[in-house]
Design a protein around this motif. Structure first.
Motif, mmCIF file in Angstrom:
data_model
loop_
_atom_site.group_PDB
_atom_site.id
_atom_site.type_symbol
_atom_site.label_atom_id
_atom_site.label_comp_id
_atom_site.label_asym_id
_atom_site.label_seq_id
_atom_site.Cartn_x
_atom_site.Cartn_y
_atom_site.Cartn_z
ATOM 1 N N THR A 170 0.838 -1.209 0.000
ATOM 2 C CA THR A 170 0.000 0.000 0.000
ATOM 3 C C THR A 170 0.866 1.250 0.000
ATOM 4 O OG1 THR A 170 -1.783 -1.133 1.171
ATOM 5 C CG2 THR A 170 -1.776 1.273 1.267
ATOM 6 N N ILE A 171 1.894 1.270 0.847
ATOM 7 C CA ILE A 171 2.762 2.441 0.940
ATOM 8 C C ILE A 171 3.452 2.710 -0.396
ATOM 9 C CG2 ILE A 171 4.885 3.339 1.987
ATOM 10 C CD1 ILE A 171 2.512 3.528 3.872
ATOM 11 N N PHE A 172 3.960 1.659 -1.035
ATOM 12 C CA PHE A 172 4.651 1.863 -2.304
ATOM 13 C C PHE A 172 3.681 2.263 -3.417
ATOM 14 C CE2 PHE A 172 8.296 0.115 -0.204
ATOM 15 C CZ PHE A 172 9.363 0.645 -0.886
ATOM 16 N N ARG A 173 2.459 1.755 -3.370
ATOM 17 C CA ARG A 173 1.462 2.210 -4.347
ATOM 18 C C ARG A 173 1.200 3.702 -4.179
ATOM 19 N NH1 ARG A 173 -3.527 3.274 -3.510
ATOM 20 N NH2 ARG A 173 -3.670 2.051 -1.587
ATOM 21 N N ILE A 174 1.099 4.142 -2.950
ATOM 22 C CA ILE A 174 0.853 5.557 -2.680
ATOM 23 C C ILE A 174 2.041 6.414 -3.120
ATOM 24 C CG2 ILE A 174 0.582 7.244 -0.804
ATOM 25 C CD1 ILE A 174 -1.126 5.062 0.616
ATOM 26 N N ILE A 175 3.264 5.918 -2.930
ATOM 27 C CA ILE A 175 4.439 6.663 -3.388
ATOM 28 C C ILE A 175 4.382 6.860 -4.904
ATOM 29 C CG2 ILE A 175 6.955 6.590 -3.635
ATOM 30 C CD1 ILE A 175 6.992 5.070 -0.933
ATOM 31 N N GLY A 176 3.971 5.820 -5.614
ATOM 32 C CA GLY A 176 3.801 5.957 -7.057
ATOM 33 C C GLY A 176 2.755 6.990 -7.415
ATOM 34 N N GLU A 177 1.672 7.027 -6.666
ATOM 35 C CA GLU A 177 0.611 8.016 -6.907
ATOM 36 C C GLU A 177 1.101 9.427 -6.619
ATOM 37 O OE1 GLU A 177 -2.580 6.673 -4.452
ATOM 38 O OE2 GLU A 177 -3.104 4.979 -5.755
ATOM 39 N N ILE A 178 1.944 9.567 -5.595
ATOM 40 C CA ILE A 178 2.504 10.879 -5.265
ATOM 41 C C ILE A 178 3.334 11.398 -6.424
ATOM 42 C CG2 ILE A 178 4.199 12.035 -3.777
ATOM 43 C CD1 ILE A 178 3.164 10.176 -1.495
ATOM 44 N N ASP A 180 3.007 10.465 -9.556
ATOM 45 C CA ASP A 180 2.103 10.708 -10.674
ATOM 46 C C ASP A 180 1.349 12.024 -10.525
ATOM 47 O OD1 ASP A 180 2.932 8.306 -11.724
ATOM 48 O OD2 ASP A 180 1.171 7.176 -11.065
ATOM 49 N N SER A 181 1.202 12.488 -9.281
ATOM 50 C CA SER A 181 0.505 13.758 -9.049
ATOM 51 C C SER A 181 1.432 14.957 -9.205
ATOM 52 C CB SER A 181 -0.125 13.768 -7.657
ATOM 53 O OG SER A 181 0.874 13.842 -6.653
ATOM 54 N N GLY A 182 2.724 14.711 -9.473
ATOM 55 C CA GLY A 182 3.635 15.809 -9.780
ATOM 56 C C GLY A 182 4.752 16.051 -8.792
ATOM 57 N N THR A 183 4.877 15.217 -7.751
ATOM 58 C CA THR A 183 5.931 15.388 -6.760
ATOM 59 C C THR A 183 7.079 14.423 -7.041
ATOM 60 O OG1 THR A 183 4.322 16.044 -5.066
ATOM 61 C CG2 THR A 183 6.485 15.337 -4.292
ATOM 62 N N THR A 184 8.266 14.954 -7.165
ATOM 63 C CA THR A 184 9.464 14.140 -7.367
ATOM 64 C C THR A 184 9.833 13.477 -6.042
ATOM 65 O OG1 THR A 184 10.178 15.669 -9.089
ATOM 66 C CG2 THR A 184 11.871 14.224 -8.150
ATOM 67 N N VAL A 185 10.368 12.254 -6.115
ATOM 68 C CA VAL A 185 10.627 11.476 -4.900
ATOM 69 C C VAL A 185 12.056 10.929 -4.908
ATOM 70 C CG1 VAL A 185 9.945 9.460 -3.524
ATOM 71 C CG2 VAL A 185 8.188 10.794 -4.721
ATOM 72 N N LEU A 186 12.756 11.132 -3.784
ATOM 73 C CA LEU A 186 14.033 10.467 -3.522
ATOM 74 C C LEU A 186 13.802 9.583 -2.310
ATOM 75 C CD1 LEU A 186 17.081 10.033 -3.943
ATOM 76 C CD2 LEU A 186 17.483 12.051 -2.492
ATOM 77 N N VAL A 187 13.939 8.257 -2.495
ATOM 78 C CA VAL A 187 13.591 7.315 -1.437
ATOM 79 C C VAL A 187 14.798 6.476 -1.035
ATOM 80 C CG1 VAL A 187 12.699 5.643 -3.147
ATOM 81 C CG2 VAL A 187 12.010 5.453 -0.742
ATOM 82 N N VAL A 188 15.051 6.437 0.262
ATOM 83 C CA VAL A 188 16.028 5.519 0.856
ATOM 84 C C VAL A 188 15.270 4.277 1.287
ATOM 85 C CG1 VAL A 188 17.374 5.124 2.959
ATOM 86 C CG2 VAL A 188 17.737 7.199 1.614
ATOM 87 N N GLU A 189 15.757 3.105 0.878
ATOM 88 C CA GLU A 189 14.974 1.897 1.140
ATOM 89 C C GLU A 189 15.871 0.669 1.129
ATOM 90 O OE1 GLU A 189 12.516 -0.498 2.290
ATOM 91 O OE2 GLU A 189 11.556 1.439 1.946
ATOM 92 N N GLN A 190 15.774 -0.144 2.212
ATOM 93 C CA GLN A 190 16.529 -1.391 2.246
ATOM 94 C C GLN A 190 15.837 -2.506 1.472
ATOM 95 O OE1 GLN A 190 18.372 -2.863 5.728
ATOM 96 N NE2 GLN A 190 18.954 -0.850 6.500
ATOM 97 N N ASN A 191 14.543 -2.370 1.246
ATOM 98 C CA ASN A 191 13.829 -3.331 0.407
ATOM 99 C C ASN A 191 14.133 -2.982 -1.046
ATOM 100 O OD1 ASN A 191 11.987 -4.899 -1.028
ATOM 101 N ND2 ASN A 191 10.356 -4.644 0.486
ATOM 102 N N ALA A 192 15.319 -3.407 -1.491
ATOM 103 C CA ALA A 192 15.835 -2.970 -2.780
ATOM 104 C C ALA A 192 14.934 -3.386 -3.938
ATOM 105 C CB ALA A 192 17.242 -3.513 -3.000
ATOM 106 N N ALA A 193 14.434 -4.613 -3.906
ATOM 107 C CA ALA A 193 13.602 -5.094 -5.011
ATOM 108 C C ALA A 193 12.344 -4.244 -5.146
ATOM 109 C CB ALA A 193 13.246 -6.564 -4.798
ATOM 110 N N GLN A 194 11.688 -3.970 -4.036
ATOM 111 C CA GLN A 194 10.464 -3.170 -4.056
ATOM 112 C C GLN A 194 10.764 -1.759 -4.552
ATOM 113 O OE1 GLN A 194 7.622 -4.736 -2.483
ATOM 114 N NE2 GLN A 194 6.220 -3.150 -3.164
ATOM 115 N N ALA A 195 11.844 -1.180 -4.050
ATOM 116 C CA ALA A 195 12.191 0.181 -4.441
ATOM 117 C C ALA A 195 12.514 0.278 -5.924
ATOM 118 C CB ALA A 195 13.367 0.671 -3.607
ATOM 119 N N LEU A 196 13.271 -0.674 -6.436
ATOM 120 C CA LEU A 196 13.683 -0.614 -7.834
ATOM 121 C C LEU A 196 12.540 -0.919 -8.782
ATOM 122 C CD1 LEU A 196 17.234 -2.227 -7.602
ATOM 123 C CD2 LEU A 196 16.673 0.189 -7.964
#
Length: 236
Positions: A170-178, A180-196
């Protein structure tokens, strides 16, 4: 949108960042990967003014923000969701969101309603004390609070940490929506597969250095990334 050139951060005699350089283009999701202690959190704290680089340069939307103070970054258009959420546990959900709009002029009721549409559970919980929320709800609240500042660049530090797999999705889906709504994202994440799978590009950090970067799709198939961060053998 963001350029970092040869940034060095020291804690006393310890050098945490050894002259790192990278960039984030407008409209991207960029993932910053690395083991614990690699310098990822220090990088985000530097980008929100919580640590000042001893040398190097930070350019945001063409403006040199290297010496900008932490309390000024929100007004510049940079929002930061720190590791561990860091919500205000004794305030209600609604009060936490209002704190995200601190310093804004005029009404922010439309943005408040937008947060409740993005995170419906927060609307249900809006009168509850933040400290009584679940970990996933607190993460949503921390993201919502940052978005109330209307950032053009959102810094996310370990958004999936300690969360159940279903909540992580859910969190990663929302990050994608963010994004898509026009906000650029820089994410630190140990769950490398999910992040990539979500990101456009990524950088890998080791011992305070950025050792390589590439498109997210290339990093997902890179033998070094698969072996170290995805738990696969190089020949699998």
């Amino acid at each position: 949108m963001l350029e970092v050139h040869d940034a060095v951060v020291r804690y006393g005699a310890i050098t945490a960042l050894h002259g790192i350089s990278f960039e984030v283009a407008q409209g991207e999701i960029v993932a910053l990967l690395g083991a614990n202690g690699a310098g990822k959190t220090t990088t985000l704290r530097m980008l929100s003014g919580l640590h000042s680089p001893q040398s190097g340069q930070i350019i945001f939307e063409g403006q040199d923000v290297t010496t900008t103070k932490a309390h000024q970054f929100t007004s510049l258009g940079i929002g930061h969701v720190p590791e561990g959420r860091r919500i205000f546990p004794q305030m209600t959900v609604e009060e936490n969101l209002e704190m995200g709009a601190f310093g804004r002029r005029g009404s922010y009721s439309d943005d408040m309603e937008r947060m409740y549409q993005t995170f419906p559970i927060l609307k249900e919980r809006r009168k509850l004390i933040g400290g009584n929320l679940s970990g996933g709800e607190q993460q949503m609240l921390a993201i919502g609070r940052a978005l109330m500042g209307q950032p053009r660049l959102l810094l996310l530090d370990e958004p999936s940490m300690g969360l159940a797999p279903m909540i992580v999705e859910t969190i990663f889906r929302i990050i994608g929506e963010i994004r898509d709504s026009g906000t650029t994202v820089l994410v630190v994440e140990q769950n490398a597969a999910q992040a990539l799978r979500l990101a456009d590009r990524g950088y890998v950090m080791e011992n305070g250095r950025i050792v390589f970067g590439d498109s997210a799709s290339n990093l997902l198939t890179d033998a070094r990334v698969r072996a170290v961060y995805l738990g696969e053998s190089a020949d699998s």
